[in-house]
Motif scaffolding. Structure first.
Motif, PDB file in Angstrom:
ATOM      1  N   GLU A 166      36.670  48.828  19.292  1.00 50.57           N
ATOM      2  CA  GLU A 166      36.376  47.685  18.199  1.00 50.57           C
ATOM      3  C   GLU A 166      36.017  46.452  19.121  1.00 50.57           C
ATOM      4  O   GLU A 166      35.130  45.650  19.137  1.00 50.57           O
ATOM      5  N   GLN A 167      37.218  46.090  19.975  1.00 46.79           N
ATOM      6  CA  GLN A 167      37.018  44.870  20.728  1.00 46.79           C
ATOM      7  C   GLN A 167      35.882  44.923  21.618  1.00 46.79           C
ATOM      8  O   GLN A 167      35.087  43.962  21.937  1.00 46.79           O
ATOM      9  N   LEU A 168      35.676  46.115  22.373  1.00 48.82           N
ATOM     10  CA  LEU A 168      34.395  46.039  23.435  1.00 48.82           C
ATOM     11  C   LEU A 168      33.307  45.908  22.583  1.00 48.82           C
ATOM     12  O   LEU A 168      32.374  45.437  22.932  1.00 48.82           O
ATOM     13  N   GLY A 169      33.165  46.613  21.506  1.00 49.23           N
ATOM     14  CA  GLY A 169      31.925  46.597  20.816  1.00 49.23           C
ATOM     15  C   GLY A 169      31.614  45.214  20.361  1.00 49.23           C
ATOM     16  O   GLY A 169      30.152  44.806  20.237  1.00 49.23           O
ATOM     17  N   GLU A 170      32.613  44.351  19.915  1.00 51.09           N
ATOM     18  CA  GLU A 170      32.268  42.844  19.615  1.00 51.09           C
ATOM     19  C   GLU A 170      32.049  42.006  20.730  1.00 51.09           C
ATOM     20  O   GLU A 170      31.561  40.838  20.629  1.00 51.09           O
ATOM     21  N   ALA A 171      32.439  42.458  21.911  1.00 46.03           N
ATOM     22  CA  ALA A 171      32.481  41.392  22.923  1.00 46.03           C
ATOM     23  C   ALA A 171      30.875  41.164  23.566  1.00 46.03           C
ATOM     24  O   ALA A 171      30.141  41.973  23.218  1.00 46.03           O
ATOM     25  N   SER A 172      30.695  39.675  23.948  1.00 45.91           N
ATOM     26  CA  SER A 172      29.317  39.898  24.549  1.00 45.91           C
ATOM     27  C   SER A 172      29.208  39.735  26.039  1.00 45.91           C
ATOM     28  O   SER A 172      30.012  39.094  26.855  1.00 45.91           O
ATOM     29  N   GLY A 173      28.681  40.948  26.608  1.00 45.67           N
ATOM     30  CA  GLY A 173      28.295  40.992  27.845  1.00 45.67           C
ATOM     31  C   GLY A 173      29.204  41.779  28.727  1.00 45.67           C
ATOM     32  O   GLY A 173      30.369  42.410  28.248  1.00 45.67           O
ATOM     33  N   TRP A 174      28.643  42.456  29.576  1.00 44.41           N
ATOM     34  CA  TRP A 174      29.468  43.372  30.609  1.00 44.41           C
ATOM     35  C   TRP A 174      30.669  43.056  31.281  1.00 44.41           C
ATOM     36  O   TRP A 174      31.774  43.480  31.085  1.00 44.41           O
ATOM     37  N   ASP A 175      30.582  41.568  31.571  1.00 44.70           N
ATOM     38  CA  ASP A 175      31.795  40.883  32.294  1.00 44.70           C
ATOM     39  C   ASP A 175      32.899  40.794  31.260  1.00 44.70           C
ATOM     40  O   ASP A 175      34.029  41.086  31.673  1.00 44.70           O
ATOM     41  N   ALA A 176      32.588  40.461  29.962  1.00 39.73           N
ATOM     42  CA  ALA A 176      33.793  40.288  28.904  1.00 39.73           C
ATOM     43  C   ALA A 176      34.388  41.518  28.906  1.00 39.73           C
ATOM     44  O   ALA A 176      35.725  41.857  28.691  1.00 39.73           O
ATOM     45  N   ARG A 177      33.581  42.865  28.683  1.00 38.23           N
ATOM     46  CA  ARG A 177      33.963  43.932  28.264  1.00 38.23           C
ATOM     47  C   ARG A 177      34.865  44.590  29.501  1.00 38.23           C
ATOM     48  O   ARG A 177      35.802  45.397  29.285  1.00 38.23           O
ATOM     49  N   PHE A 178      34.424  44.134  30.764  1.00 44.17           N
ATOM     50  CA  PHE A 178      35.437  44.862  32.002  1.00 44.17           C
ATOM     51  C   PHE A 178      36.597  44.154  31.721  1.00 44.17           C
ATOM     52  O   PHE A 178      37.703  44.667  32.241  1.00 44.17           O
ATOM     53  N   ASP A 179      36.687  42.942  31.656  1.00 42.63           N
ATOM     54  CA  ASP A 179      37.733  42.051  31.582  1.00 42.63           C
ATOM     55  C   ASP A 179      38.707  42.689  30.511  1.00 42.63           C
ATOM     56  O   ASP A 179      39.964  42.926  30.802  1.00 42.63           O
ATOM     57  N   ILE A 180      38.254  42.824  29.420  1.00 40.78           N
ATOM     58  CA  ILE A 180      39.177  43.513  28.123  1.00 40.78           C
ATOM     59  C   ILE A 180      39.886  44.881  28.582  1.00 40.78           C
ATOM     60  O   ILE A 180      40.721  45.273  28.393  1.00 40.78           O
ATOM     61  N   THR A 181      38.820  45.724  29.240  1.00 36.57           N
ATOM     62  CA  THR A 181      39.220  46.872  29.522  1.00 36.57           C
ATOM     63  C   THR A 181      40.221  46.941  30.783  1.00 36.57           C
ATOM     64  O   THR A 181      41.279  47.671  30.712  1.00 36.57           O
ATOM     65  N   GLU A 182      39.901  46.356  31.780  1.00 37.70           N
ATOM     66  CA  GLU A 182      41.289  46.034  32.729  1.00 37.70           C
ATOM     67  C   GLU A 182      42.583  45.317  32.167  1.00 37.70           C
ATOM     68  O   GLU A 182      43.609  46.154  32.511  1.00 37.70           O
ATOM     69  N   ASP A 183      42.619  44.576  31.060  1.00 37.77           N
ATOM     70  CA  ASP A 183      43.705  44.100  30.588  1.00 37.77           C
ATOM     71  C   ASP A 183      44.216  45.315  29.867  1.00 37.77           C
ATOM     72  O   ASP A 183      45.644  45.392  30.042  1.00 37.77           O
ATOM     73  N   PHE A 184      43.655  46.039  29.140  1.00 39.11           N
ATOM     74  CA  PHE A 184      44.146  47.192  28.406  1.00 39.11           C
ATOM     75  C   PHE A 184      45.012  48.251  29.141  1.00 39.11           C
ATOM     76  O   PHE A 184      45.770  48.578  28.993  1.00 39.11           O
ATOM     77  N   ILE A 185      44.134  48.678  30.445  1.00 37.40           N
ATOM     78  CA  ILE A 185      44.802  49.592  31.212  1.00 37.40           C
ATOM     79  C   ILE A 185      45.938  49.075  32.065  1.00 37.40           C
ATOM     80  O   ILE A 185      47.103  49.606  31.984  1.00 37.40           O
ATOM     81  N   ALA A 186      45.797  47.771  32.371  1.00 39.22           N
ATOM     82  CA  ALA A 186      47.071  47.146  32.952  1.00 39.22           C
ATOM     83  C   ALA A 186      48.247  47.046  31.938  1.00 39.22           C
ATOM     84  O   ALA A 186      49.389  47.253  32.324  1.00 39.22           O
ATOM     85  N   GLY A 187      47.975  46.805  30.606  1.00 38.42           N
ATOM     86  CA  GLY A 187      49.074  46.738  29.633  1.00 38.42           C
ATOM     87  C   GLY A 187      49.675  48.153  29.428  1.00 38.42           C
ATOM     88  O   GLY A 187      51.014  48.330  29.216  1.00 38.42           O
TER      89      GLY A 187
END
Length: 277
Positions: free
Chosen positions: A145-166
């Motif tokens: 849901e977060q990724l679908g609402e994010a604007s642009g690939w850079d924001a999606r990649f940031d969210i994804t990396e934070d999720f993996i690190a967590g």
């Protein structure tokens, strides 16, 4: 946060170029866990098909649009549709079809990294795909849901990396014996004898195979086959398709052995596969 993403985009004004692809190398903290993160979006209608050969990549695909049709070792049918999913290692060719409406983020994990991230025996993913909710539970659904609402690939990649690190912050460490054995097989090009690996660790071959399967989804023998296959495929680009020489360099019994392995792991003969790449 990692550096700016490496970009490889297709120009969707050309009818022959039908997708946009953006790649980012992972942050240094994810080295050895993630090889890359990719954003993919199809930009025109059509029926597209690719074949992926036996590899050591474990993908997590988070989709915001149409599902893919995926067949392990066969052409996918109507019941082989997958949107957001994780896939384990498969010692064979994978046929992937899409229909012009796909859009997703894909995280490519190493086998050792996947075990830590997913926190489950990788044998549960071997030779199959499982849905995002089964792989990551409610957290995975929230991530989508977060990724679908994010604007642009850079924001999606940031969210994804934070999720993996967590998730990794709460993960159990890997067995040092398995990590050593895995890297030894990789560094040897798949030529290390399994009995020698087990003996060096002080385990039986059966115990090593069981621990290996839990950690990465396949045993050390199958891992060695995939490593040899990919090394042979790489060498074919350097040695002008000298398959007899490549077979000897990679530790195959003979050229016929190499051909049999290519048919099983790629679904094609060495010559046909090299010509298509």
């Amino acid at each position: 946060m990692s550096d700016e993403p490496e970009r490889h985009r297709q120009d969707n004004r050309s009818p022959a170029l039908h997708f946009e692809m953006v790649r980012r190398k992972p942050a240094a903290s994810l080295a050895g866990i993630v090889t890359d993160i990719c954003g993919y979006r199809e930009t025109c209608s059509g029926h597209f098909r690719i074949v992926e050969y036996a590899s050591l990549t474990i993908p997590l695909v988070i989709s915001f649009a149409e599902a893919f049709a995926i067949g392990l070792g066969h052409t996918p049918g109507d019941n082989d549709r997958y949107a957001s999913f994780a896939a384990g290692l498969y010692a064979g060719p994978v046929m992937i079809e899409s229909f012009g409406g796909a859009c997703c983020v894909q995280v490519n994990f190493t086998p050792l990294g996947a075990r830590q991230f997913f926190g489950l025996p990788m044998s549960e993913l071997r030779d199959r795909m499982i849905g995002l909710d089964d792989a990551l539970g409610f957290d995975g659904v929230a991530l989508r849901e977060q990724l679908g609402e994010a604007s642009g690939w850079d924001a999606r990649f940031d969210i994804t990396e934070d999720f993996i690190a967590g998730r990794l912050a709460e993960a159990n460490g890997l067995s040092p014996e398995i990590a050593w054995a895995y890297r030894t097989v990789i560094e040897s090009g798949g030529r290390t004898r399994i009995a020698a690996l087990a003996g060096e660790i002080g385990w039986s071959r059966k115990h090593l195979a069981a621990k290996f399967t839990d950690a990465i989804g396949i045993g050390p023998k199958t891992l060695s086959r995939i490593v040899r296959f990919n090394r042979a495929l790489s060498l074919s680009k350097q040695q002008d398709d000298d398959w007899a020489g490549i077979a000897a360099d990679c530790g195959y019994a003979d050229q016929a052995h190499l051909v049999r392995e290519f048919r099983q792991l790629a679904g094609e003969t060495p010559t046909a596969l090299a010509a298509s790449m």
